[in-house]
Design a protein around this motif. Structure first.
Motif, PDB file in Angstrom:
ATOM      1  N   ASN A   8       0.827  -1.213   0.000  1.00 31.99           N
ATOM      2  CA  ASN A   8       0.000   0.000   0.000  1.00 31.99           C
ATOM      3  C   ASN A   8       0.856   1.256   0.000  1.00 31.99           C
ATOM      4  O   ASN A   8       0.541   2.230  -0.687  1.00 31.99           O
ATOM      5  N   LEU A   9       1.939   1.244   0.792  1.00 34.76           N
ATOM      6  CA  LEU A   9       2.832   2.407   0.820  1.00 34.76           C
ATOM      7  C   LEU A   9       3.423   2.654  -0.556  1.00 34.76           C
ATOM      8  O   LEU A   9       3.500   3.792  -1.029  1.00 34.76           O
TER       9      LEU A   9
ATOM     10  N   ASP B  36       0.826   4.190  -2.699  1.00 43.09           N
ATOM     11  CA  ASP B  36       0.688   5.622  -2.387  1.00 43.09           C
ATOM     12  C   ASP B  36       1.790   6.422  -3.056  1.00 43.09           C
ATOM     13  O   ASP B  36       1.553   7.479  -3.649  1.00 43.09           O
TER      14      ASP B  36
ATOM     15  N   ARG C 109       1.304   6.666  -6.732  1.00 45.24           N
ATOM     16  CA  ARG C 109       0.211   7.557  -7.085  1.00 45.24           C
ATOM     17  C   ARG C 109       0.619   9.010  -6.923  1.00 45.24           C
ATOM     18  O   ARG C 109       0.322   9.853  -7.770  1.00 45.24           O
TER      19      ARG C 109
ATOM     20  N   ASP D 139       0.168  10.875 -10.219  1.00 46.68           N
ATOM     21  CA  ASP D 139      -1.183  11.413 -10.270  1.00 46.68           C
ATOM     22  C   ASP D 139      -1.384  12.385  -9.118  1.00 46.68           C
ATOM     23  O   ASP D 139      -2.102  12.099  -8.186  1.00 46.68           O
TER      24      ASP D 139
ATOM     25  N   ARG E  46      -3.049  14.843  -8.633  1.00 47.76           N
ATOM     26  CA  ARG E  46      -4.353  15.449  -8.389  1.00 47.76           C
ATOM     27  C   ARG E  46      -5.099  14.776  -7.241  1.00 47.76           C
ATOM     28  O   ARG E  46      -5.825  15.408  -6.502  1.00 47.76           O
TER      29      ARG E  46
ATOM     30  N   ASP F  74      -4.287  13.695  -4.432  1.00 51.66           N
ATOM     31  CA  ASP F  74      -3.473  13.671  -3.220  1.00 51.66           C
ATOM     32  C   ASP F  74      -4.381  13.540  -2.007  1.00 51.66           C
ATOM     33  O   ASP F  74      -5.211  14.383  -1.750  1.00 51.66           O
ATOM     34  N   ALA F  75      -4.235  12.449  -1.274  1.00 52.76           N
ATOM     35  CA  ALA F  75      -5.093  12.230  -0.109  1.00 52.76           C
ATOM     36  C   ALA F  75      -4.335  12.531   1.164  1.00 52.76           C
ATOM     37  O   ALA F  75      -3.157  12.272   1.260  1.00 52.76           O
TER      38      ALA F  75
ATOM     39  N   LEU G 199      -2.766   3.896   7.650  1.00 50.41           N
ATOM     40  CA  LEU G 199      -2.006   2.917   6.865  1.00 50.41           C
ATOM     41  C   LEU G 199      -2.122   1.515   7.456  1.00 50.41           C
ATOM     42  O   LEU G 199      -2.383   0.544   6.758  1.00 50.41           O
TER      43      LEU G 199
ATOM     44  N   ALA H  66      -8.484  14.419   4.355  1.00 47.70           N
ATOM     45  CA  ALA H  66      -8.304  15.060   3.050  1.00 47.70           C
ATOM     46  C   ALA H  66      -9.446  16.029   2.759  1.00 47.70           C
ATOM     47  O   ALA H  66      -9.239  17.154   2.303  1.00 47.70           O
TER      48      ALA H  66
END
Lengths: 268, 350
Positions: A252-253, A256, A259, A263, A265, A267-268, B222, B281
């Motif tokens: 997952n890291l 992230d 992304r 990408d 745009r 950004d979470a 996470l 966010a």
């Protein structure tokens, strides 16, 4: 701090791949070798992570379990992405009836809880192989890739470089392969990364329910065994769980990080 | 890398606006829908005409198709005429399509799956007579179309959803009715836990951006997504019931609320991690907007700004996701129910 996801995520994923590739050489014992005197032993010098109820070495089983996790993860993602990208690109490029039908099929697949269907499919298989698990997880898994690629292709369709290729008389297959797919690959790879984490979790979940690949030491199956003895020897459940946690966390890291790079745009 | 540089968003980037504006599109879609709607019963009827052995099932299927078509078009027409809100009419039609499609998908996937249901139910040692009897009972000796119509749809339509294969032959619908409340209770509790954890954490992480609270929130987001529920469950049990003995074991029925807490925590953790991230966010996005600056300039207190001006706007996407994720919670309950040996649909399924 910005490099943190790259370092941790990349490190964990590389470690996982190395472990999966080198499991037979890294494992201190063959995973099926039993040490009946030392069953349910805690971590010792001889057995770093202890032994299970038959005295098999937990570390060795987990190292081999990494192969199952990587195999199912990569297999599911490859199958899903291949089907999804192909159908999504066709659907987005040609539009019309093809698109309409494809979108309804995808709606149906996305509305269906994938893990439930996987459970049903595997429950019918007497001794499920790794391939059966990959198949079961892919039945609904490709839909999200198809939807993603379709949206991207739709947004690229009217762009000058695509129109120019069309004007030069390029066939649809050529435009899709040479002009559209390279431009939609970044989000697909990001999605595939998260998809791999999801597939590994799903495989572990299936194995935990007793529906995983037969006769191989999958992490989920180890956890299921361990959970039965968790009052006497908690380490049996602890370590496979930590392995799953670290793997999914690492992937997952990495997703992230990819992304954020490709990408910015979202950004979470 | 060739794909590293992403093309900037084009004219119609969003899925919602991707369809070209075309006055003929609505009519074309109607023709499309009509032809699909008529093609299916026609195909079934043709199949029945050419395969006399399966004619009954094929004609029955064609009739069912026509009934469904009639219902769908009636809904669609009601939407057009304004007797129903168009949005609801559209949703109902697609609900019908999705329900039929999903059940057909299940039917197809189960038939396509490697393995024999008779083996799976009876085991390998069963006698030939028992196997034959079960094969007949499950319609497995019939052609696929007959299986699909008689054994699949008719059991759905008579309301029983089929019977169990043991001696009791209970209708599946009764079993579901008996087990579903426990699952729904667990899923709702999981949703509550997720919300109770995610809202304060996500909000604090956004307001105290860059502090240790924010980092703690990120770490939780996470790890929470990555932690498998079937591992978290036993570990929580070990910690809170065995080691510290502060919570009752989940099978203890005299304290139902307390017994629900650990399963709900197990089920809700993954969702709460996702929500924390989303809320952070979303709040960060809203907090920089002009109306928040105005509110601050008016001299409102920070608390009031957060609750009335930031949260209200930030919650829109979050609530949507919560609703969508409820389905995932119901599925996730299968595993949680096994971990905590709770009665429910998951236990029934396994």
């Amino acid at each position: 701090m910005r490099r943190f996801p790259w370092i941790v995520g990349g490190g964990l994923v590389i470690a996982l791949l190395v472990i999966a590739a080198l499991a037979p050489w890294l494992a201190p014992y063959p995973p099926e070798q039993l040490d009946l005197v030392n069953d349910l032993a805690g971590p010792t010098g001889a057995h770093w992570l202890g032994t299970d109820e038959n005295g098999a070495d937990l570390l060795s089983q987990m190292l081999f379990g990494a192969r199952i996790a990587v195999g199912v993860g990569l297999g599911t993602v490859t199958l899903c992405a291949t089907i999804g990208v192909t159908l999504g690109a066709i659907s987005g490029w040609f539009g019309g009836l093809v698109d309409e039908v494809m979108m309804r099929v995808i709606d149906i697949l996305m509305a269906f809880p994938g893990i439930l269907l996987a459970i049903l499919i595997i429950a019918l298989t007497r001794s499920p192989s790794v391939w059966a698990v990959i198949f079961a997880l892919s039945v609904t898994g490709w839909a999200s890739y198809a939807r993603l690629v379709r949206g991207q292709v739709l947004s690229l369709r009217g762009r000058p470089f695509v129109v120019a290729a069309q004007a030069m008389g390029a066939p649809s297959a050529w435009i899709i392969a040479r002009h559209l797919l390279p431009n939609v690959m970044a989000p697909v790879i990001v999605q595939a990364t998260f998809g791999m984490a999801g597939a590994i979790l799903a495989e572990a979940g299936l194995s935990f329910l007793g529906l995983g690949p037969d006769g191989v030491p999958s992490w989920g199956a180890l956890l299921d065994q361990g959970a039965r003895y968790f009052l006497v020897s908690g380490h049996l459940a602890l370590f496979p769980g930590l392995a799953i946690l670290a793997t999914v966390l690492g992937i997952n890291l990495l997703g992230d990080a990819l992304r954020d790079r490709w990408d910015p745009r979202t950004d979470a | 890398m060739a794909w590293g540089r992403k093309a900037p968003p084009g004219r119609s980037g969003s899925l919602l606006h991707s369809r070209p504006v075309d006055p003929l599109a609505a009519r074309r879609r109607l023709w499309l829908a009509l032809s699909v709607a008529l093609a299916l019963p026609a195909a079934a009827a043709l199949w029945g005409a050419s395969h006399p052995a399966q004619a009954d099932a094929a004609y029955a299927l064609a009739r069912k198709c026509l009934v469904v078509d009639a219902v769908a078009f009636a809904l669609w027409g009601a939407g057009r005429k304004g007797w129903l809100p168009p949005f609801i009419a559209r949703r109902l039609v697609s609900l019908i399509i999705v329900l039929i499609g999903a059940s057909t998908l299940v039917f197809g996937a189960l038939r396509a799956a490697p393995g024999d249901p008779v083996d799976a139910i009876l085991g390998e040692q069963a006698s030939a007579e028992a196997r034959q009897a079960l094969t007949t009972a499950l319609c497995l000796d019939q052609p696929l179309l007959v299986q699909y119509d008689d054994c699949f749809w008719d059991t759905v339509l008579d309301g029983s959803l089929g019977h169990t294969f043991d001696v009791a032959r209970q209708p599946v619908i009764e079993l579901l009715a008996a087990h579903f409340p426990a699952t729904a209770e667990l899923a709702l509790a999981g949703l509550c836990v997720a919300a109770c954890v995610a809202f304060p954490l996500g909000l604090l992480a956004a307001v105290r951006r860059g502090t240790w609270l924010d980092h703690a929130g990120s770490v939780f987001a996470l790890v929470g997504v990555a932690v498998p529920a079937f591992w978290l469950g036993p570990m929580l049990l070990l910690a809170f019931t065995v080691a510290f003995d502060v919570l009752p074991s989940p099978v203890q029925t005299d304290r139902p609320i307390a017994a629900l807490l650990l399963p709900a925590l197990t089920l809700g953790t993954s969702l709460s991690a996702k929500l924390t991230r989303m809320i952070r966010a979303s709040v960060l996005e809203v907090i920089g907007e002009d109306h928040v600056v105005t509110a601050r300039a008016k001299g409102l207190t920070e608390g009031r700004i957060l609750v009335k001006h930031v949260l209200r706007n930030a919650l829109i996407p979050v609530v949507t996701v919560m609703g969508l994720q409820f389905g995932a919670l119901l599925t996730g309950a299968i595993i949680t129910e096994k971990v905590f040996a709770r009665p429910g649909v998951g236990t029934l399924l396994l």
